[in-house]
Design an enzyme around this catalytic site. Structure first.
Site, PDB file in Angstrom:
ATOM      1  N   GLY A  50       0.886  -1.168   0.000  1.00 48.88           N
ATOM      2  CA  GLY A  50       0.000   0.000   0.000  1.00 48.88           C
ATOM      3  C   GLY A  50       0.911   1.201   0.000  1.00 48.88           C
ATOM      4  O   GLY A  50       1.913   1.218  -0.702  1.00 48.88           O
ATOM      5  N   GLU A  51       0.602   2.170   0.827  1.00 50.02           N
ATOM      6  CA  GLU A  51       1.465   3.345   0.949  1.00 50.02           C
ATOM      7  C   GLU A  51       2.000   3.357   2.369  1.00 50.02           C
ATOM      8  O   GLU A  51       1.226   3.496   3.320  1.00 50.02           O
ATOM      9  CB  GLU A  51       0.637   4.591   0.616  1.00 50.02           C
ATOM     10  CG  GLU A  51       1.441   5.780   0.212  1.00 50.02           C
ATOM     11  CD  GLU A  51       2.491   5.489  -0.875  1.00 50.02           C
ATOM     12  OE1 GLU A  51       2.161   4.850  -1.885  1.00 50.02           O
ATOM     13  OE2 GLU A  51       3.653   5.903  -0.675  1.00 50.02           O
ATOM     14  N   SER A  52       3.317   3.174   2.516  1.00 50.90           N
ATOM     15  CA  SER A  52       3.870   3.020   3.871  1.00 50.90           C
ATOM     16  C   SER A  52       3.626   4.253   4.732  1.00 50.90           C
ATOM     17  O   SER A  52       3.404   4.132   5.942  1.00 50.90           O
ATOM     18  CB  SER A  52       5.365   2.699   3.809  1.00 50.90           C
ATOM     19  OG  SER A  52       6.047   3.641   3.026  1.00 50.90           O
ATOM     20  N   CYS A  82       6.159  -5.333   0.523  1.00 50.87           N
ATOM     21  CA  CYS A  82       6.291  -4.000  -0.067  1.00 50.87           C
ATOM     22  C   CYS A  82       6.201  -2.906   1.011  1.00 50.87           C
ATOM     23  O   CYS A  82       7.128  -2.759   1.795  1.00 50.87           O
ATOM     24  CB  CYS A  82       5.284  -3.841  -1.198  1.00 50.87           C
ATOM     25  SG  CYS A  82       5.778  -2.578  -2.365  1.00 50.87           S
ATOM     26  N   ARG A 110      12.832   3.338  -0.298  1.00 47.51           N
ATOM     27  CA  ARG A 110      11.500   3.346  -0.924  1.00 47.51           C
ATOM     28  C   ARG A 110      11.600   3.711  -2.409  1.00 47.51           C
ATOM     29  O   ARG A 110      12.517   4.411  -2.809  1.00 47.51           O
ATOM     30  CB  ARG A 110      10.600   4.384  -0.255  1.00 47.51           C
ATOM     31  CG  ARG A 110      10.303   4.107   1.182  1.00 47.51           C
ATOM     32  CD  ARG A 110       9.496   5.251   1.776  1.00 47.51           C
ATOM     33  NE  ARG A 110       8.150   5.294   1.242  1.00 47.51           N
ATOM     34  CZ  ARG A 110       7.403   6.400   1.213  1.00 47.51           C
ATOM     35  NH1 ARG A 110       7.878   7.546   1.650  1.00 47.51           N
ATOM     36  NH2 ARG A 110       6.173   6.354   0.743  1.00 47.51           N
ATOM     37  N   ILE A 139       5.635  -3.132  -7.531  1.00 46.11           N
ATOM     38  CA  ILE A 139       4.847  -1.922  -7.781  1.00 46.11           C
ATOM     39  C   ILE A 139       5.413  -0.801  -6.911  1.00 46.11           C
ATOM     40  O   ILE A 139       5.317  -0.856  -5.680  1.00 46.11           O
ATOM     41  CB  ILE A 139       3.354  -2.137  -7.442  1.00 46.11           C
ATOM     42  CG1 ILE A 139       2.796  -3.330  -8.214  1.00 46.11           C
ATOM     43  CG2 ILE A 139       2.550  -0.873  -7.728  1.00 46.11           C
ATOM     44  CD1 ILE A 139       1.407  -3.768  -7.774  1.00 46.11           C
ATOM     45  N   ARG A 140       6.019   0.185  -7.539  1.00 44.49           N
ATOM     46  CA  ARG A 140       6.693   1.272  -6.794  1.00 44.49           C
ATOM     47  C   ARG A 140       7.412   0.682  -5.571  1.00 44.49           C
ATOM     48  O   ARG A 140       7.230   1.115  -4.444  1.00 44.49           O
ATOM     49  CB  ARG A 140       5.687   2.370  -6.394  1.00 44.49           C
ATOM     50  CG  ARG A 140       5.168   3.154  -7.604  1.00 44.49           C
ATOM     51  CD  ARG A 140       4.134   4.194  -7.250  1.00 44.49           C
ATOM     52  NE  ARG A 140       2.946   3.581  -6.675  1.00 44.49           N
ATOM     53  CZ  ARG A 140       2.588   3.660  -5.408  1.00 44.49           C
ATOM     54  NH1 ARG A 140       3.313   4.350  -4.554  1.00 44.49           N
ATOM     55  NH2 ARG A 140       1.510   3.059  -4.994  1.00 44.49           N
ATOM     56  N   HIS A 176       4.915  -8.484  -4.493  1.00 45.22           N
ATOM     57  CA  HIS A 176       3.554  -8.769  -4.020  1.00 45.22           C
ATOM     58  C   HIS A 176       3.116 -10.203  -4.324  1.00 45.22           C
ATOM     59  O   HIS A 176       2.415 -10.429  -5.312  1.00 45.22           O
ATOM     60  CB  HIS A 176       2.570  -7.828  -4.721  1.00 45.22           C
ATOM     61  CG  HIS A 176       2.685  -6.408  -4.307  1.00 45.22           C
ATOM     62  ND1 HIS A 176       1.879  -5.842  -3.348  1.00 45.22           N
ATOM     63  CD2 HIS A 176       3.512  -5.430  -4.721  1.00 45.22           C
ATOM     64  CE1 HIS A 176       2.201  -4.577  -3.188  1.00 45.22           C
ATOM     65  NE2 HIS A 176       3.194  -4.298  -4.013  1.00 45.22           N
ATOM     66  N   GLU A 178       0.781 -11.784  -3.096  1.00 43.73           N
ATOM     67  CA  GLU A 178      -0.690 -11.856  -3.027  1.00 43.73           C
ATOM     68  C   GLU A 178      -1.355 -11.496  -4.353  1.00 43.73           C
ATOM     69  O   GLU A 178      -2.548 -11.695  -4.519  1.00 43.73           O
ATOM     70  CB  GLU A 178      -1.218 -10.964  -1.892  1.00 43.73           C
ATOM     71  CG  GLU A 178      -1.195  -9.465  -2.152  1.00 43.73           C
ATOM     72  CD  GLU A 178       0.211  -8.842  -2.063  1.00 43.73           C
ATOM     73  OE1 GLU A 178       1.198  -9.588  -1.905  1.00 43.73           O
ATOM     74  OE2 GLU A 178       0.303  -7.608  -2.182  1.00 43.73           O
TER      75      GLU A 178
HETATM   76  N1  GLN Z   1       5.815   2.962  -2.743  1.00 43.96           N
HETATM   77  C1  GLN Z   1       5.106   2.485  -1.607  1.00 43.96           C
HETATM   78  C2  GLN Z   1       5.670   3.040  -0.314  1.00 43.96           C
HETATM   79  O1  GLN Z   1       6.705   3.623  -0.318  1.00 43.96           O
HETATM   80  C3  GLN Z   1       5.098   0.985  -1.537  1.00 43.96           C
HETATM   81  C4  GLN Z   1       4.382   0.432  -2.727  1.00 43.96           C
HETATM   82  C5  GLN Z   1       3.665  -0.861  -2.481  1.00 43.96           C
HETATM   83  O2  GLN Z   1       3.419  -1.297  -1.337  1.00 43.96           O
HETATM   84  N2  GLN Z   1       3.253  -1.444  -3.556  1.00 43.96           N
HETATM   85  O3  GLN Z   1       5.087   2.867   0.704  1.00 43.96           O
END
Ligand code: GLN
Length: 200
Positions: A50-52, A82, A110, A139-140, A176, A178
């Site tokens: 997700g977004e940390s 992630c 990150r 993903i990112r 990921h 999942e």
């Molecule tokens: N870029 C996100 C972060 O820095 C991590 C991306 C992800 O969990 N897919 O939190």
């Protein structure tokens, strides 16, 4: 694994539903964790992607940080994918103003693949999961830039950059599992859970 073990997935933000689905496909009892008291009956926890920064802030406001730090340091099995890997790492580049769990002896960066490579999928060798390469969806994604002795690197990119690791009760992947139908990472974590809690 025996059916009595229960695994939670931190459900504050990110792709927790996919983790719950993967665990259930393996026959595990899986539930969404929304409040610290939901942790009480659990034998293990997954922290999703997700977004940390967002997950970290929500963990702070719901009162998860101290509890999860204590559990992680005391043998409770936790799998961070992630953003979850970022939140478990002791050191993080480029994440300021957010308290994290910081229990695993790794340092991560990150969004390490740069803007051009927002997401990609590749097959990685993960010897701990057997000979068949694992489909890794990035993903990112973060990378691991440093690891203490005692951290076992489970997978690396072709250039040698580590992207999955294990330290005792803690498991992380920059990608990921999942989001694929390959359930071997979840099965590996369930095996850790069935053998835990670990003594440190
Ligand atoms: N870029 C996100 C972060 O820095 C991590 C991306 C992800 O969990 N897919 O939190």
């Amino acid at each position: 694994m025996d059916g009595e073990k229960k695994v939670g997935v931190l459900a504050l933000q990110g792709d927790f539903a996919e983790h719950i689905a993967s665990l259930r496909r393996l026959g595990a009892e899986a539930l969404a964790v929304r409040l610290p008291r939901d942790l009480e009956s659990l034998d293990g926890l997954i922290i999703p992607g997700g977004e940390s920064s967002a997950i970290g802030r929500l963990m702070g406001s719901y009162g998860f940080v101290e509890t999860l730090r204590e559990l992680s340091q005391n043998g409770f099995p936790v799998f961070g994918t992630c953003a979850g890997m970022i939140l478990l790492a002791e050191g993080v580049f480029d994440l300021s103003g957010v308290a994290t769990i910081g229990a695993m002896g790794i340092k991560v960066r990150r969004n390490a693949f740069g803007r051009q490579v927002d997401s990609y999928e590749t097959f990685l060798s993960v010897p701990a999961l057997g000979e068949v390469p694992f489909p890794a969806v990035f993903i990112r994604a973060p990378i691991i830039v440093d690891a203490e002795p005692g951290v076992e690197i489970l997978a690396s990119l072709p250039d040698g950059t580590p992207v999955s690791a294990k330290q005792g009760n803690l498991l992380v992947s920059a990608f990921h599992p999942e989001l694929t139908s390959d359930l071997r990472f979840h099965a590996y974590f369930l095996d850790m859970v069935s053998r835990g809690p670990f003594s440190q």
